[in-house]
Design a protein around this motif. Structure first.
Motif, PDB file in Angstrom:
ATOM      1  N   ARG A 315      31.684  40.641  38.847  1.00 38.96           N
ATOM      2  CA  ARG A 315      32.417  41.507  38.061  1.00 38.96           C
ATOM      3  C   ARG A 315      31.758  42.927  37.722  1.00 38.96           C
ATOM      4  O   ARG A 315      32.389  43.872  37.926  1.00 38.96           O
ATOM      5  CB  ARG A 315      32.590  40.847  36.682  1.00 38.96           C
ATOM      6  CG  ARG A 315      33.899  41.483  35.954  1.00 38.96           C
ATOM      7  CD  ARG A 315      33.727  40.700  34.405  1.00 38.96           C
ATOM      8  NE  ARG A 315      34.243  39.306  34.480  1.00 38.96           N
ATOM      9  CZ  ARG A 315      35.336  38.617  34.586  1.00 38.96           C
ATOM     10  NH1 ARG A 315      36.264  39.518  34.648  1.00 38.96           N
ATOM     11  NH2 ARG A 315      35.480  37.484  34.455  1.00 38.96           N
ATOM     12  N   SER A 344      37.142  46.214  45.366  1.00 35.14           N
ATOM     13  CA  SER A 344      37.266  45.993  44.045  1.00 35.14           C
ATOM     14  C   SER A 344      38.155  44.826  43.572  1.00 35.14           C
ATOM     15  O   SER A 344      37.795  43.939  43.013  1.00 35.14           O
ATOM     16  CB  SER A 344      37.201  46.997  43.109  1.00 35.14           C
ATOM     17  OG  SER A 344      37.229  46.893  41.524  1.00 35.14           O
ATOM     18  N   SER A 345      39.255  44.935  44.151  1.00 34.00           N
ATOM     19  CA  SER A 345      40.354  43.961  43.780  1.00 34.00           C
ATOM     20  C   SER A 345      40.084  42.613  44.304  1.00 34.00           C
ATOM     21  O   SER A 345      40.246  41.650  43.604  1.00 34.00           O
ATOM     22  CB  SER A 345      41.729  44.540  44.502  1.00 34.00           C
ATOM     23  OG  SER A 345      42.750  43.577  44.118  1.00 34.00           O
ATOM     24  N   LEU A 348      37.959  40.553  42.209  1.00 29.41           N
ATOM     25  CA  LEU A 348      38.362  40.238  40.901  1.00 29.41           C
ATOM     26  C   LEU A 348      39.504  39.056  41.071  1.00 29.41           C
ATOM     27  O   LEU A 348      39.868  38.613  40.266  1.00 29.41           O
ATOM     28  CB  LEU A 348      39.076  41.241  40.241  1.00 29.41           C
ATOM     29  CG  LEU A 348      38.271  42.269  39.711  1.00 29.41           C
ATOM     30  CD1 LEU A 348      39.171  43.305  39.202  1.00 29.41           C
ATOM     31  CD2 LEU A 348      37.559  41.871  38.398  1.00 29.41           C
ATOM     32  N   GLU A 349      39.733  38.503  42.364  1.00 25.93           N
ATOM     33  CA  GLU A 349      40.769  37.535  42.551  1.00 25.93           C
ATOM     34  C   GLU A 349      40.674  36.294  41.800  1.00 25.93           C
ATOM     35  O   GLU A 349      41.615  35.785  41.335  1.00 25.93           O
ATOM     36  CB  GLU A 349      41.051  37.335  44.195  1.00 25.93           C
ATOM     37  CG  GLU A 349      41.696  38.438  44.930  1.00 25.93           C
ATOM     38  CD  GLU A 349      41.568  37.927  46.406  1.00 25.93           C
ATOM     39  OE1 GLU A 349      41.236  37.074  46.808  1.00 25.93           O
ATOM     40  OE2 GLU A 349      42.002  38.959  47.157  1.00 25.93           O
ATOM     41  N   ASP A 358      38.057  43.597  34.252  1.00 28.48           N
ATOM     42  CA  ASP A 358      39.168  42.611  34.811  1.00 28.48           C
ATOM     43  C   ASP A 358      40.176  43.223  35.435  1.00 28.48           C
ATOM     44  O   ASP A 358      40.247  44.412  35.671  1.00 28.48           O
ATOM     45  CB  ASP A 358      39.600  41.668  33.454  1.00 28.48           C
ATOM     46  CG  ASP A 358      40.150  42.675  32.295  1.00 28.48           C
ATOM     47  OD1 ASP A 358      40.441  43.832  32.639  1.00 28.48           O
ATOM     48  OD2 ASP A 358      40.156  42.149  31.352  1.00 28.48           O
ATOM     49  N   ALA A 359      41.055  42.634  35.888  1.00 32.28           N
ATOM     50  CA  ALA A 359      42.447  43.023  36.643  1.00 32.28           C
ATOM     51  C   ALA A 359      43.088  44.051  35.602  1.00 32.28           C
ATOM     52  O   ALA A 359      43.610  45.131  36.392  1.00 32.28           O
ATOM     53  CB  ALA A 359      43.320  41.666  36.803  1.00 32.28           C
ATOM     54  N   TRP A 362      41.162  46.911  36.200  1.00 32.39           N
ATOM     55  CA  TRP A 362      41.348  47.567  37.592  1.00 32.39           C
ATOM     56  C   TRP A 362      42.733  48.269  37.483  1.00 32.39           C
ATOM     57  O   TRP A 362      42.799  49.522  38.368  1.00 32.39           O
ATOM     58  CB  TRP A 362      41.319  46.500  38.561  1.00 32.39           C
ATOM     59  CG  TRP A 362      41.646  46.841  40.134  1.00 32.39           C
ATOM     60  CD1 TRP A 362      40.492  47.132  40.709  1.00 32.39           C
ATOM     61  CD2 TRP A 362      42.686  47.007  40.738  1.00 32.39           C
ATOM     62  NE1 TRP A 362      41.096  47.569  42.052  1.00 32.39           N
ATOM     63  CE2 TRP A 362      42.281  47.266  41.992  1.00 32.39           C
ATOM     64  CE3 TRP A 362      44.105  46.754  40.266  1.00 32.39           C
ATOM     65  CZ2 TRP A 362      43.154  47.563  42.895  1.00 32.39           C
ATOM     66  CZ3 TRP A 362      45.178  46.954  41.227  1.00 32.39           C
ATOM     67  CH2 TRP A 362      44.676  47.256  42.573  1.00 32.39           C
ATOM     68  N   GLN A 363      43.935  47.683  37.079  1.00 32.29           N
ATOM     69  CA  GLN A 363      44.962  48.517  37.193  1.00 32.29           C
ATOM     70  C   GLN A 363      45.107  49.904  36.348  1.00 32.29           C
ATOM     71  O   GLN A 363      45.640  50.785  36.842  1.00 32.29           O
ATOM     72  CB  GLN A 363      46.215  47.706  36.312  1.00 32.29           C
ATOM     73  CG  GLN A 363      46.486  46.244  36.991  1.00 32.29           C
ATOM     74  CD  GLN A 363      47.349  46.376  38.245  1.00 32.29           C
ATOM     75  OE1 GLN A 363      47.901  47.630  38.478  1.00 32.29           O
ATOM     76  NE2 GLN A 363      47.589  45.238  38.960  1.00 32.29           N
ATOM     77  N   HIS A 382      50.848  51.058  38.290  1.00 36.92           N
ATOM     78  CA  HIS A 382      49.534  50.521  37.767  1.00 36.92           C
ATOM     79  C   HIS A 382      49.078  50.358  36.191  1.00 36.92           C
ATOM     80  O   HIS A 382      48.931  49.543  35.697  1.00 36.92           O
ATOM     81  CB  HIS A 382      48.622  51.394  38.575  1.00 36.92           C
ATOM     82  CG  HIS A 382      48.391  50.883  40.110  1.00 36.92           C
ATOM     83  ND1 HIS A 382      47.933  49.654  40.193  1.00 36.92           N
ATOM     84  CD2 HIS A 382      48.452  51.798  41.029  1.00 36.92           C
ATOM     85  CE1 HIS A 382      47.876  49.696  41.709  1.00 36.92           C
ATOM     86  NE2 HIS A 382      48.246  50.833  41.954  1.00 36.92           N
ATOM     87  N   GLN A 389      48.989  43.657  30.363  1.00 35.90           N
ATOM     88  CA  GLN A 389      48.107  42.731  30.605  1.00 35.90           C
ATOM     89  C   GLN A 389      47.071  42.901  29.274  1.00 35.90           C
ATOM     90  O   GLN A 389      46.185  42.057  29.036  1.00 35.90           O
ATOM     91  CB  GLN A 389      47.396  43.042  31.919  1.00 35.90           C
ATOM     92  CG  GLN A 389      48.325  42.597  32.947  1.00 35.90           C
ATOM     93  CD  GLN A 389      47.676  42.398  34.520  1.00 35.90           C
ATOM     94  OE1 GLN A 389      46.728  43.215  34.539  1.00 35.90           O
ATOM     95  NE2 GLN A 389      48.284  42.194  35.552  1.00 35.90           N
TER      96      GLN A 389
END
Length: 475
Positions: A315, A344-345, A348-349, A358-359, A362-363, A382, A389
């Motif tokens: 992470r 990076s993405s 995080l999957e 977290d996602a 990231w957005q 984004h 989220q």
């Protein structure tokens, strides 16, 4: 220099912190920081001096430069004076005429209740300083929850010896068992972790107060903490103090805290906190426009954790890569921005939500990066996804998403959407009271004027927010 001079001047005029802030046209938190020996900007000092008709030295607003550069190492922290360690009211026992704890067996219950009542009244009086600074009951309780987690782990004999700020725990105590020592270390570690968890939901001032209180507890129990944990606690707390100072816009203070954190992490060979510290130093470099040095710090952090494969390090690696992408976007390097965001993405999957990264974050960072590259539609997509989220309680992260979102809509010439995002941002800024975020909001207003120079709705919005306290133009 002592912090009582400004407070004395205020009390002589029978003013609360909020009343003085209103009279001097600065923020309540600025007055609080000045009275507790935290740095304030030159304009706030000027306004206070003008109001009282006194010099900065007479009000205790200027440090002795010969002392300002003396940084105690973590080892020396346990013997630091009160002015070096904490300038805040704490729920600590005050000294009485008794030389030791009164015997508890067979004591009438009413006597215990009387003593507890006196203790509560005394410390409630001390806590009133926070209410004078504009804190709500919920904010005080949130900070207390963080600090009490660490204090509750102290053996009773240790708590009795910390009778007031400045009293130090002896370097050794034959009465502390291994079980008590283990419990102390565990609760201090949990307290520091909770402080970081609440970083997204508390005002920077609250974070700073809590972290300073936690640091005080660690300093007072320095020799009782296991060596393998001791320096990690110092590093984590100094990083937290630096993060709060950064949000307050006190970048010099943030860098000073990060330097202490780096020294502590090196002493403890703590790879996690060393990497975190390098990332925070990169963030400070970024805000100063030093994008290449920021990327160099991020690369160094990635090298440190290259062989670590646990979830927390995966992470952190994703976080570092996203920060790298953001700096690359400011350098207008679109290829590197996309490359680092993709990397990076992928990390995080399989990871869920987390305060660290977290996602949703990231957005947020992807949206900010696209805004820097002038890809406004992608930025909006984004950032809107990030908002959906993010938990509503994470006010820091939501504010840092709404600022670029409002700007992206403005640059795309969508006034209604831009003002909608900005109106959602205004109450968050008032709650957070972050100089850094306020500055970003000022920059957004400048964009709004530039893109819509003759639009009455834009002018009306700017005028309305400038009349609100704790926003740009009011500090």
């Amino acid at each position: 220099m002592g912090t009582s001079l400004l407070r004395t001047a205020r009390c002589l005029r029978n003013l609360t912190i909020k009343q003085l802030a209103d009279e001097a046209r600065i923020g309540s938190s600025t007055v609080w920081r000045a009275e507790h020996n935290y740095s304030i900007n030159a304009e706030s000092r000027r306004r206070l001096c003008q109001y009282f008709g006194m010099s900065a030295k007479e009000l205790g607003l200027v440090e002795d430069e010969s002392q300002s550069n003396q940084e105690p190492a973590p080892e020396a922290s346990a013997s630091a004076s009160p002015s070096q360690s904490l300038h805040l009211p704490l729920l600590v026992q005050q000294k009485t005429s008794h030389q030791g704890p009164e015997p508890m067996p067979r004591e009438p219950e009413i006597a215990q209740e009387q003593r507890a009542g006196a203790w509560l009244a005394l410390n409630a009086t001390e806590l009133s300083t926070l209410f004078e600074a504009g804190w709500t009951m919920e904010e005080v309780l949130n900070s207390l929850r963080v600090v009490l987690r660490g204090a509750q782990g102290m053996p009773p004999s240790v708590r009795q010896k910390i009778t007031r700020i400045g009293d130090l725990v002896p370097s050794s105590d034959k009465h502390i068992s291994m079980e008590e020592r283990t419990r102390l270390c565990t609760t201090l570690q949990e307290s520091v972790a909770e402080g970081w968890q609440r970083f997204q939901t508390m005002r920077p001032t609250e974070v700073l107060v809590s972290a300073q209180a936690q640091l005080y507890l660690v300093q007072q129990t320095h020799d009782l903490i296991f060596p393998e944990l001791r320096y990690s606690l110092y590093a984590a707390l100094y990083n937290l103090i630096g993060a709060a100072a950064y949000l307050q816009g006190s970048y010099a203070a943030a860098q000073q805290a990060y330097t202490r954190a780096h020294i502590a992490a090196l002493e403890g060979a703590d790879i996690w906190n060393m990497a975190q510290n390098l990332n925070w130093q990169a963030i400070v470099a970024n805000v100063r426009g030093q994008y290449v040095p920021a990327i160099a710090n991020i690369e160094a952090a990635l090298r440190l954790i290259a062989n670590e494969q646990s979830e927390e390090y995966v992470r952190l690696r994703a976080h570092l890569l996203a920060d790298w992408a953001y700096n690359a976007s400011l350098l207008q390097d679109a290829y590197q921005t996309e490359e680092k965001l993709d990397a990076s993405s992928q990390l995080l999957e399989k990871l869920g939500p987390d305060e660290e990264f977290d996602a949703a974050q990231w957005q947020q960072m992807s949206g900010s990066s696209m805004l820097n590259l002038k890809h406004y539609s992608r930025a909006i997509n984004h950032l809107e996804t990030a908002l959906r989220q993010q938990p509503e309680a994470w006010i820091i992260r939501r504010a840092r998403t709404l600022v670029p979102l409002a700007e992206a809509y403005a640059r795309k010439r969508e006034l209604e959407a831009s003002l909608g995002a900005a109106k959602n941002l205004v109450p968050l800024l008032a709650d957070i009271d972050s100089s850094m975020l306020n500055q970003r909001f000022t920059e957004y207003q400048q964009v709004l004027v530039k893109v819509f120079p003759h639009e009455p709705r834009a002018q009306a919005f700017i005028q309305s927010v400038r009349q609100r306290p704790l926003l740009p133009g009011r500090q």
